[in-house]
Design a protein around this motif. Sequence first.
Motif: not given
Length: 208
Positions: A98-100, A107-108, A112-114
């Motif tokens: 998901v992070w990648l 998307d910062k 959206a970046r767990p």
Amino acid sequence: MNLRVDHAPALASRVRRFSRAERWVHRVTALLMGVCVVTAACLYVPQLAELVGRRELVVRIHEWAGLALPVPVLAGLASRAFRSDLGRLNRFGPHDRVWLRAALRRDKRHSARPAGKFNAGQKVYASWIAGASLVMVGTGLIMWFTHLTPLMWRTSATFVHDWLALTIGIVLAGHIGMALGDPEARRGLRTGSVSREWAEREHSLWRR
């Protein structure tokens, strides 16, 4: 009149991120990598080569710094905290994908970046730089001990070593740029602890 300063709230707002052993492994590795990069530049950039001179000495420093590059990591294996973090860096989970995907979409948003203790970008970088360093040491040894390998091997090793060195320089520049943009992450490497707010924002899945 005695005044007692209560440091408990300040301590509670900090989270331990790296042990002393981990911080020293990072520092020594960074120093050796920096020596390799600087001496390589002095060997391959004509202007720097003319400025520095003493090519034979620069070559020897470059060789020994490169040969010593794996030593800090090997020494760090004596630390339980270091081994534990190596295990974290070596494991990819669904949240890393998901992070990648979020990173590729630029998307910062933090939601959206767990990330656990290390985000997917850090895991990819650690894996890549570890593999690249081993290749550099291997090809460097082939170039150093010329009498042990055929000419074709030495020629191929030189090609791989030179181009991979350029790639490492670019990747390291990106790594340093990311670090400069995150003062709290740098503080974690310098002191071993980070603010709880930063940890919850940047590494929401990290079990502290």
